[in-house]
Design a protein around this motif. Sequence first.
Motif, PDB file in Angstrom:
ATOM      1  N   GLU A  82      27.977  83.944  36.556  1.00 55.32           N
ATOM      2  CA  GLU A  82      28.869  85.150  35.850  1.00 55.32           C
ATOM      3  C   GLU A  82      28.313  86.193  35.652  1.00 55.32           C
ATOM      4  OE1 GLU A  82      31.786  83.991  34.670  1.00 55.32           O
ATOM      5  OE2 GLU A  82      31.728  82.405  35.919  1.00 55.32           O
ATOM      6  N   VAL A  83      26.916  86.438  35.475  1.00 51.47           N
ATOM      7  CA  VAL A  83      26.285  87.860  35.398  1.00 51.47           C
ATOM      8  C   VAL A  83      26.628  88.545  36.742  1.00 51.47           C
ATOM      9  CG1 VAL A  83      24.216  89.103  35.384  1.00 51.47           C
ATOM     10  CG2 VAL A  83      24.866  87.213  33.307  1.00 51.47           C
ATOM     11  N   LEU A  84      26.115  87.729  37.760  1.00 50.35           N
ATOM     12  CA  LEU A  84      26.400  88.255  39.121  1.00 50.35           C
ATOM     13  C   LEU A  84      27.656  88.640  39.520  1.00 50.35           C
ATOM     14  CD1 LEU A  84      23.644  86.126  41.068  1.00 50.35           C
ATOM     15  CD2 LEU A  84      23.388  88.548  40.297  1.00 50.35           C
ATOM     16  N   ALA A  85      28.826  87.875  38.959  1.00 50.56           N
ATOM     17  CA  ALA A  85      30.149  88.310  39.431  1.00 50.56           C
ATOM     18  C   ALA A  85      30.634  89.437  38.750  1.00 50.56           C
ATOM     19  CB  ALA A  85      30.896  87.189  38.923  1.00 50.56           C
ATOM     20  N   ALA A  86      30.053  89.720  37.348  1.00 54.47           N
ATOM     21  CA  ALA A  86      30.329  90.894  36.811  1.00 54.47           C
ATOM     22  C   ALA A  86      29.612  92.269  37.390  1.00 54.47           C
ATOM     23  CB  ALA A  86      29.566  90.720  35.331  1.00 54.47           C
ATOM     24  N   PHE A  87      28.382  92.073  37.993  1.00 57.39           N
ATOM     25  CA  PHE A  87      27.823  92.886  38.786  1.00 57.39           C
ATOM     26  C   PHE A  87      28.627  93.350  40.025  1.00 57.39           C
ATOM     27  CE2 PHE A  87      23.351  91.813  37.088  1.00 57.39           C
ATOM     28  CZ  PHE A  87      23.451  92.395  35.910  1.00 57.39           C
ATOM     29  N   GLY A 101      28.010  97.996  34.598  1.00 58.06           N
ATOM     30  CA  GLY A 101      27.781  96.738  35.004  1.00 58.06           C
ATOM     31  C   GLY A 101      27.201  96.021  34.081  1.00 58.06           C
ATOM     32  N   VAL A 102      26.313  96.428  33.263  1.00 58.55           N
ATOM     33  CA  VAL A 102      25.608  95.863  32.124  1.00 58.55           C
ATOM     34  C   VAL A 102      26.575  95.740  30.955  1.00 58.55           C
ATOM     35  CG1 VAL A 102      24.021  96.103  30.175  1.00 58.55           C
ATOM     36  CG2 VAL A 102      23.209  97.061  32.296  1.00 58.55           C
ATOM     37  N   ASP A 103      27.398  96.232  30.580  1.00 62.84           N
ATOM     38  CA  ASP A 103      28.395  96.055  29.802  1.00 62.84           C
ATOM     39  C   ASP A 103      29.506  94.997  30.161  1.00 62.84           C
ATOM     40  OD1 ASP A 103      27.605  97.935  28.102  1.00 62.84           O
ATOM     41  OD2 ASP A 103      29.057  99.595  28.712  1.00 62.84           O
ATOM     42  N   LEU A 104      29.882  95.023  31.369  1.00 61.46           N
ATOM     43  CA  LEU A 104      30.674  93.734  32.100  1.00 61.46           C
ATOM     44  C   LEU A 104      30.039  92.437  31.996  1.00 61.46           C
ATOM     45  CD1 LEU A 104      32.358  95.513  35.270  1.00 61.46           C
ATOM     46  CD2 LEU A 104      33.389  94.966  32.942  1.00 61.46           C
ATOM     47  N   ALA A 105      28.730  92.452  32.408  1.00 57.64           N
ATOM     48  CA  ALA A 105      27.762  91.266  32.437  1.00 57.64           C
ATOM     49  C   ALA A 105      27.532  91.022  30.764  1.00 57.64           C
ATOM     50  CB  ALA A 105      26.450  91.353  32.877  1.00 57.64           C
ATOM     51  N   ALA A 106      27.476  91.623  29.930  1.00 57.88           N
ATOM     52  CA  ALA A 106      27.330  91.275  28.620  1.00 57.88           C
ATOM     53  C   ALA A 106      28.600  90.574  28.047  1.00 57.88           C
ATOM     54  CB  ALA A 106      26.835  92.540  27.640  1.00 57.88           C
ATOM     55  N   ASP A 107      29.805  91.028  28.347  1.00 54.40           N
ATOM     56  CA  ASP A 107      31.153  90.563  28.065  1.00 54.40           C
ATOM     57  C   ASP A 107      31.165  89.059  28.502  1.00 54.40           C
ATOM     58  OD1 ASP A 107      31.653  92.886  26.494  1.00 54.40           O
ATOM     59  OD2 ASP A 107      32.974  93.729  28.292  1.00 54.40           O
ATOM     60  N   ALA A 108      30.673  88.999  29.769  1.00 58.18           N
ATOM     61  CA  ALA A 108      30.843  87.686  30.420  1.00 58.18           C
ATOM     62  C   ALA A 108      29.825  86.796  29.663  1.00 58.18           C
ATOM     63  CB  ALA A 108      30.249  87.653  31.763  1.00 58.18           C
ATOM     64  N   LEU A 109      28.675  87.010  29.043  1.00 59.29           N
ATOM     65  CA  LEU A 109      27.870  86.334  28.327  1.00 59.29           C
ATOM     66  C   LEU A 109      28.574  86.006  27.068  1.00 59.29           C
ATOM     67  CD1 LEU A 109      24.332  87.978  28.872  1.00 59.29           C
ATOM     68  CD2 LEU A 109      25.157  85.974  29.817  1.00 59.29           C
ATOM     69  N   ASP A 110      29.146  86.980  26.459  1.00 59.67           N
ATOM     70  CA  ASP A 110      30.077  86.593  25.093  1.00 59.67           C
ATOM     71  C   ASP A 110      30.914  85.383  25.430  1.00 59.67           C
ATOM     72  OD1 ASP A 110      28.547  88.497  23.567  1.00 59.67           O
ATOM     73  OD2 ASP A 110      30.095  90.210  24.087  1.00 59.67           O
ATOM     74  N   GLU A 111      31.679  85.328  26.567  1.00 64.81           N
ATOM     75  CA  GLU A 111      32.891  84.625  26.966  1.00 64.81           C
ATOM     76  C   GLU A 111      32.077  83.020  27.117  1.00 64.81           C
ATOM     77  OE1 GLU A 111      35.126  86.004  30.119  1.00 64.81           O
ATOM     78  OE2 GLU A 111      35.819  87.529  28.948  1.00 64.81           O
ATOM     79  N   LEU A 112      30.776  83.157  27.460  1.00 64.52           N
ATOM     80  CA  LEU A 112      30.215  81.818  27.439  1.00 64.52           C
ATOM     81  C   LEU A 112      29.658  81.467  26.249  1.00 64.52           C
ATOM     82  CD1 LEU A 112      28.227  82.591  31.003  1.00 64.52           C
ATOM     83  CD2 LEU A 112      30.201  81.088  30.724  1.00 64.52           C
ATOM     84  N   LEU A 131      20.134  98.851  28.953  1.00 66.90           N
ATOM     85  CA  LEU A 131      19.972  97.761  28.115  1.00 66.90           C
ATOM     86  C   LEU A 131      21.211  97.262  27.560  1.00 66.90           C
ATOM     87  CD1 LEU A 131      16.389  98.132  26.973  1.00 66.90           C
ATOM     88  CD2 LEU A 131      16.868  96.037  27.920  1.00 66.90           C
ATOM     89  N   GLN A 132      21.508  96.201  27.338  1.00 68.48           N
ATOM     90  CA  GLN A 132      22.608  95.710  26.177  1.00 68.48           C
ATOM     91  C   GLN A 132      21.843  94.461  25.285  1.00 68.48           C
ATOM     92  OE1 GLN A 132      25.629  95.761  23.811  1.00 68.48           O
ATOM     93  NE2 GLN A 132      25.576  97.085  25.465  1.00 68.48           N
ATOM     94  N   LEU A 133      21.888  94.717  24.141  1.00 68.86           N
ATOM     95  CA  LEU A 133      21.150  93.739  23.411  1.00 68.86           C
ATOM     96  C   LEU A 133      22.121  93.043  22.282  1.00 68.86           C
ATOM     97  CD1 LEU A 133      19.188  96.503  23.246  1.00 68.86           C
ATOM     98  CD2 LEU A 133      17.705  94.414  23.344  1.00 68.86           C
TER      99      LEU A 133
END
Length: 353
Positions: A67-72, A191-202, A215-217
């Motif tokens: 999911e992270v790579l898909a966001a990237f 790209g970091v923001d999109l991947a962070a959103d994907a982690l939220d959805e997981l 960074l996104q924390l």
Amino acid sequence: MTTLVAKAPRPVVLRPAIVLVVLLLGLMGCGETSKVVELQGSIYGTGWSLVYLPDESAPASQVVEAEVLAAFDVVDISMNTYDPLALISEFNALPPEKAMEVDWDFTYVLSEAVKITQLTEGAYDVTVAPLVELWGFGPGGPTNIPTEAAIAITREAVGLNRLDWRPNIRSLSKRVKGVSLEFSSIAKGYGVDLAADALDELGIKNFMLEVGGELQLRGHSPRGDAWRIAVERPEQGRGNFQTAVNVSNVGVATSGDYRNYFEHEGQRYSHIIDPRTGYPVQHDLVSVTVIHPSTALADAWATALCVLGTEKALELSERLGLAVYLVHREVDSLKAVWSTKFAPFLASNAASG
């Protein structure tokens, strides 16, 4: 996937355009050992890393990584100027007056960049690439010091007024020959923001995601409190910390001129080009760290404020309510100042000046 047992706390080092190699790991509390998951790889010509605290409902690490790579990939396909098939490369190759429709992500990034250009009165400009190339900081590598005439000619292709941008219908064209877009100061953070959103959805609530220093924390660290980030002192030697911050649910980005520059006849030329003049910046500001809910905007503002210099950067940050930490040269030493909004993030006894 590597599962790590938490160790004594160590801070992450924020380095402009440098891959972070130290991950913050800590104790959850009172003798309790917590396991975290670490993933890492390469993207956008740099490295990425993710540290997260899984709970019982968390998916397998392979799913998380996918999911992270898909966001990237969203950013890679749309905004990678090194890929001739990317949307931005397609635009840069277009002749004047020929319009193209861009995707939603491209539209968002360009629209946010335009806002920052307007707020900085042109100090930030994603059309600056021709000047960066002219000064030898682009893919072509080092070159001779450009003449005033060459700079003047190149500036004819720089500026948002060289674009015909209609965000309501996502239509973009260039008005003159030679105009090109470069989103390196904002796309990586996006790209970091999109991947962070994907982690939220997981359903992953506590994580630190980093791409090339941006960074996104979210949530808490393995110690159970806010994530602690160390900002590198802008010197030639590495490993010295300027300050440390405690952060959660924000993005963090640093930009600076102390690694990418060249010297000619005793004059130092930074890779940070002022699009308003066509020349590398010449002022006392060495590095800027920005804390913002969006890593993309933290990234862009760090670059924009580097162009403005210490006094104007601090004034604008106070006026707009930005959380900003500025390191500047004062005679033969480095001094730090920060905006009112940044002060609450400073770790105890870490406000180095």
